[in-house]
Design a protein around this motif. Structure first.
Motif, PDB file in Angstrom:
ATOM      1  N   ARG A   1       8.673  17.811 -11.632  1.00 28.36           N
ATOM      2  CA  ARG A   1       8.790  19.193 -11.163  1.00 28.36           C
ATOM      3  C   ARG A   1      10.249  19.549 -10.871  1.00 28.36           C
ATOM      4  NH1 ARG A   1       4.039  21.281  -9.153  1.00 28.36           N
ATOM      5  NH2 ARG A   1       5.356  22.824  -8.131  1.00 28.36           N
TER       6      ARG A   1
ATOM      7  N   LEU B   1       4.993  12.307  -9.744  1.00 33.92           N
ATOM      8  CA  LEU B   1       4.608  13.721  -9.868  1.00 33.92           C
ATOM      9  C   LEU B   1       5.789  14.625  -9.519  1.00 33.92           C
ATOM     10  CD1 LEU B   1       1.045  13.612  -8.234  1.00 33.92           C
ATOM     11  CD2 LEU B   1       1.584  13.899 -10.662  1.00 33.92           C
ATOM     12  N   ALA B   2       6.524  14.272  -8.468  1.00 35.69           N
ATOM     13  CA  ALA B   2       7.675  15.084  -8.044  1.00 35.69           C
ATOM     14  C   ALA B   2       8.757  15.080  -9.121  1.00 35.69           C
ATOM     15  CB  ALA B   2       8.223  14.558  -6.728  1.00 35.69           C
TER      16      ALA B   2
ATOM     17  N   VAL C   1       1.122   3.990  -3.267  1.00 34.87           N
ATOM     18  CA  VAL C   1       0.701   5.396  -3.167  1.00 34.87           C
ATOM     19  C   VAL C   1       1.894   6.348  -3.320  1.00 34.87           C
ATOM     20  CG1 VAL C   1      -0.379   7.130  -1.680  1.00 34.87           C
ATOM     21  CG2 VAL C   1      -1.318   4.820  -1.774  1.00 34.87           C
ATOM     22  N   SER C   2       3.024   6.024  -2.687  1.00 35.41           N
ATOM     23  CA  SER C   2       4.140   6.968  -2.769  1.00 35.41           C
ATOM     24  C   SER C   2       4.758   6.988  -4.169  1.00 35.41           C
ATOM     25  CB  SER C   2       5.198   6.699  -1.696  1.00 35.41           C
ATOM     26  OG  SER C   2       5.692   5.406  -1.795  1.00 35.41           O
ATOM     27  N   THR C   3       4.606   5.885  -4.923  1.00 30.08           N
ATOM     28  CA  THR C   3       5.092   5.879  -6.310  1.00 30.08           C
ATOM     29  C   THR C   3       4.458   7.034  -7.099  1.00 30.08           C
ATOM     30  OG1 THR C   3       5.510   3.506  -6.338  1.00 30.08           O
ATOM     31  CG2 THR C   3       5.154   4.544  -8.469  1.00 30.08           C
TER      32      THR C   3
ATOM     33  N   ILE D   1      13.773  20.090  -4.853  1.00 28.70           N
ATOM     34  CA  ILE D   1      13.481  18.685  -4.585  1.00 28.70           C
ATOM     35  C   ILE D   1      14.816  17.955  -4.487  1.00 28.70           C
ATOM     36  CG2 ILE D   1      12.465  16.575  -5.536  1.00 28.70           C
ATOM     37  CD1 ILE D   1      10.167  18.255  -6.585  1.00 28.70           C
TER      38      ILE D   1
ATOM     39  N   GLY E   1       0.817  -1.213   0.000  1.00 30.50           N
ATOM     40  CA  GLY E   1       0.000   0.000   0.000  1.00 30.50           C
ATOM     41  C   GLY E   1       0.847   1.257   0.000  1.00 30.50           C
ATOM     42  N   ALA E   2       1.885   1.253   0.836  1.00 23.17           N
ATOM     43  CA  ALA E   2       2.742   2.434   0.961  1.00 23.17           C
ATOM     44  C   ALA E   2       3.509   2.703  -0.333  1.00 23.17           C
ATOM     45  CB  ALA E   2       3.711   2.254   2.128  1.00 23.17           C
ATOM     46  N   VAL E   3       4.078   1.648  -0.922  1.00 22.85           N
ATOM     47  CA  VAL E   3       4.863   1.832  -2.144  1.00 22.85           C
ATOM     48  C   VAL E   3       3.953   2.270  -3.297  1.00 22.85           C
ATOM     49  CG1 VAL E   3       6.297   0.664  -3.876  1.00 22.85           C
ATOM     50  CG2 VAL E   3       6.722   0.268  -1.453  1.00 22.85           C
TER      51      VAL E   3
ATOM     52  N   SER F   1       9.626  22.038  -5.245  1.00 28.13           N
ATOM     53  CA  SER F   1       8.509  21.482  -4.495  1.00 28.13           C
ATOM     54  C   SER F   1       7.352  22.473  -4.506  1.00 28.13           C
ATOM     55  CB  SER F   1       8.943  21.196  -3.064  1.00 28.13           C
ATOM     56  OG  SER F   1       9.064  22.412  -2.353  1.00 28.13           O
ATOM     57  N   LEU F   2       6.177  22.024  -4.056  1.00 23.28           N
ATOM     58  CA  LEU F   2       4.989  22.889  -4.053  1.00 23.28           C
ATOM     59  C   LEU F   2       5.176  24.093  -3.139  1.00 23.28           C
ATOM     60  CD1 LEU F   2       2.243  20.107  -3.954  1.00 23.28           C
ATOM     61  CD2 LEU F   2       2.788  21.600  -5.879  1.00 23.28           C
TER      62      LEU F   2
ATOM     63  N   LEU G   1      16.602  14.661  -3.892  1.00 23.88           N
ATOM     64  CA  LEU G   1      16.521  13.207  -3.798  1.00 23.88           C
ATOM     65  C   LEU G   1      17.933  12.640  -3.757  1.00 23.88           C
ATOM     66  CD1 LEU G   1      13.648  12.542  -6.357  1.00 23.88           C
ATOM     67  CD2 LEU G   1      13.519  12.730  -3.872  1.00 23.88           C
TER      68      LEU G   1
ATOM     69  N   GLY H   1       3.360   9.838  -5.880  1.00 28.49           N
ATOM     70  CA  GLY H   1       3.982  11.069  -5.389  1.00 28.49           C
ATOM     71  C   GLY H   1       5.336  11.319  -6.036  1.00 28.49           C
ATOM     72  N   PHE H   2       6.160  10.268  -6.129  1.00 28.14           N
ATOM     73  CA  PHE H   2       7.496  10.444  -6.710  1.00 28.14           C
ATOM     74  C   PHE H   2       7.434  10.669  -8.218  1.00 28.14           C
ATOM     75  CE2 PHE H   2       8.827   8.582  -2.653  1.00 28.14           C
ATOM     76  CZ  PHE H   2       9.819   9.488  -2.316  1.00 28.14           C
TER      77      PHE H   2
END
Lengths: 138, 145
Positions: A64, A60-61, A53-55, A73, A49-51, A67-68, A75, A57-58
């Protein structure tokens, strides 16, 4: 100011996730690590679940530059797989298997007022401090 | 084949919690441009640099405060910590040193790293998972502790 608020909120949501998932409970974590006994596969579902959803996010990031909230950013840029990465991870895994605590759940348990979590977190900070001292001497 | 511990197996709660953790990591990178790796965020506080302390402390505060906020709405689930104080101290030391040398833990490598498709994080995750499985096997089934 906004960065601090966003961090606070992220930490809070992260901690709530650890509680909801059962990962803040060391006995549950050890149940997952005990493949030779009665195995509780729940933790695999936490990771999935965590991977998943965060995929998003990454992804989208990755499109960019900033950051918003306007900061850069940052990494990790390291690419090589070396002895430090593997050796350190193995040490961490042994510690994880001994007590069922990893850093996030330990901090959450600290907030629940568990005295045992205080001992674990104290020792963990000592270990992290030890790393800093050794690194500075290199 | 492992025997599944059906009474303790909670796939839906695990998945829901995982989604929250993923949401936090996504929010963290989109808003702050950072990896939500607990050991990295915490470890960075031990070599404080200007402008780098507040967001780290705020994230840690959020984690520590989570049970308090959870407790406002419903009863906090009981945690079971079987290890004794000495064992916990040893484990904490190993986790502290290990996560810093390995540059990450279950969150930084296991969640964010895998989500970024980082080969380094995949190797780290496989290493700490394997070490965890072996450690529990040795302690519980070979040494009967």
């Amino acid at each position: 100011m906004w960065t601090a608020l966003a961090s606070l909120l992220a930490g809070l949501v992260f901690g709530l996730g650890l509680i909801v998932s059962g990962m803040a409970n060391p006995a549950k974590v050890l149940g997952f690590l005990d493949v030779g006994g009665a195995w509780d596969p729940s933790l695999a579902f936490v990771m999935a679940g965590a991977v998943a959803v965060s995929t998003v996010g990454f992804l989208l990031a990755g499109r960019r530059k900033d950051s918003l909230l306007g900061g850069p950013i940052t990494l990790p840029s390291l690419r090589h797989i070396d002895r430090r990465l593997v050796g350190g991870s193995l040490l961490f895994g042994v510690g994880w298997g001994v007590a069922g605590f990893c850093p996030g759940p330990a901090l959450v348990s600290l907030g629940s007022g568990e005295v045992k979590a205080l001992v674990f977190v104290g020792a963990m900070l000592l270990g992290m401090g030890l790393f800093e001292v050794i690194e500075r001497r290199r | 084949m492992p025997t599944i511990d059906w009474p303790h197996f909670t796939p839906w709660a695990a998945l829901a919690g995982g989604v929250l953790i993923g949401l936090s990591a996504a929010m963290f990178v989109l808003l702050n441009g950072r990896i939500a790796g607990v050991s990295g965020v915490l470890g960075g506080l031990l070599r404080p640099m200007k402008g780098d302390v507040t967001w780290r402390a705020a994230f840690v505060l959020g984690l520590v405060g989570a049970p308090l906020v959870y407790g406002l709405f419903t009863v906090l689930p009981a945690a079971q910590i079987d290890a004794g104080y000495g064992t916990l101290a040893l484990a904490g030391l190993l986790v502290g040193v290990g996560t810093r040398y390995g540059a990450g833990c279950t969150s930084g490598h296991g969640v964010c790293g895998l989500a970024r498709r980082s080969p380094r994080s995949l190797v780290a995750t496989l290493a700490f998972m394997a070490a965890g499985f072996v450690t529990v096997f040795v302690l519980r089934h070979l040494l009967n502790l």
